[in-house]
Design a protein around this motif. Structure first.
Motif, PDB file in Angstrom:
ATOM      1  N   UNK A  26       0.853  -1.193   0.000  1.00  0.00           N
ATOM      2  CA  UNK A  26       0.000   0.000   0.000  1.00  0.00           C
ATOM      3  C   UNK A  26       0.888   1.242   0.000  1.00  0.00           C
ATOM      4  N   UNK A  27       0.636   2.143  -0.945  1.00  0.00           N
ATOM      5  CA  UNK A  27       1.326   3.424  -0.985  1.00  0.00           C
ATOM      6  C   UNK A  27       0.547   4.360  -0.068  1.00  0.00           C
ATOM      7  N   UNK A  28       1.137   4.722   1.082  1.00  0.00           N
ATOM      8  CA  UNK A  28       0.435   5.528   2.068  1.00  0.00           C
ATOM      9  C   UNK A  28       0.108   6.929   1.559  1.00  0.00           C
ATOM     10  N   UNK A  29       0.901   7.448   0.667  1.00  0.00           N
ATOM     11  CA  UNK A  29       0.660   8.800   0.153  1.00  0.00           C
ATOM     12  C   UNK A  29      -0.543   8.823  -0.777  1.00  0.00           C
ATOM     13  N   UNK A  30      -0.706   7.797  -1.614  1.00  0.00           N
ATOM     14  CA  UNK A  30      -1.777   7.801  -2.616  1.00  0.00           C
ATOM     15  C   UNK A  30      -2.918   6.850  -2.278  1.00  0.00           C
ATOM     16  N   UNK A  31      -2.663   5.903  -1.378  1.00  0.00           N
ATOM     17  CA  UNK A  31      -3.680   4.905  -1.060  1.00  0.00           C
ATOM     18  C   UNK A  31      -3.762   3.799  -2.091  1.00  0.00           C
TER      19      UNK A  31
END
Length: 115
Positions: A6-11
């Motif tokens: 999961x990319x925390x910045x983009x979701x």
């Protein structure tokens, strides 16, 4: 098995299916037999009476091998080898002459390795 990132910045999520290596391919019977321990001449000879054989039986089988060169090589191998492998041509030849099934010889071999 898969891994989800999961990319925390983009979701945004990304699924990785190659996270765990594929299971190893099972060994063939011949490959498994090649991994059996080598036997010393002592172990092999100590096993013979357990299965109702003697060194004289083996020597008789060797003397019955056709062809002087083949017979001489087999005799030298039997008398001078410092170890025997389960898949060695002499072992295979003698076990065939004694009419052992491969699985029978595997069992005998494993037992002899404990002597």
């Amino acid at each position: 098995m898969e891994r989800i990132e999961v990319n925390l910045a983009t979701g945004q999520t990304t699924t990785h299916t190659d996270f765990f290596p594929a299971p190893p391919t099972p060994l063939t019977e011949d490959e498994a037999r090649a991994l059996l321990p080598a036997l010393t001449p002592r172990q092999l000879c100590m096993m013979l009476p357990v299965i109702g054989l003697s060194e004289a039986t083996i020597e008789g089988l060797i003397s019955a091998i056709p062809g002087d060169d083949e017979k001489l090589r087999a005799d030298i191998e039997w008398r001078k080898a410092t170890s025997f492998r389960r898949n060695h041509p002499l072992v295979l030849s003698l076990s065939a002459a004694l009419q052992f099934e491969p699985s029978e010889l595997d069992t005998i071999w494993l037992y002899a390795s404990t002597i």
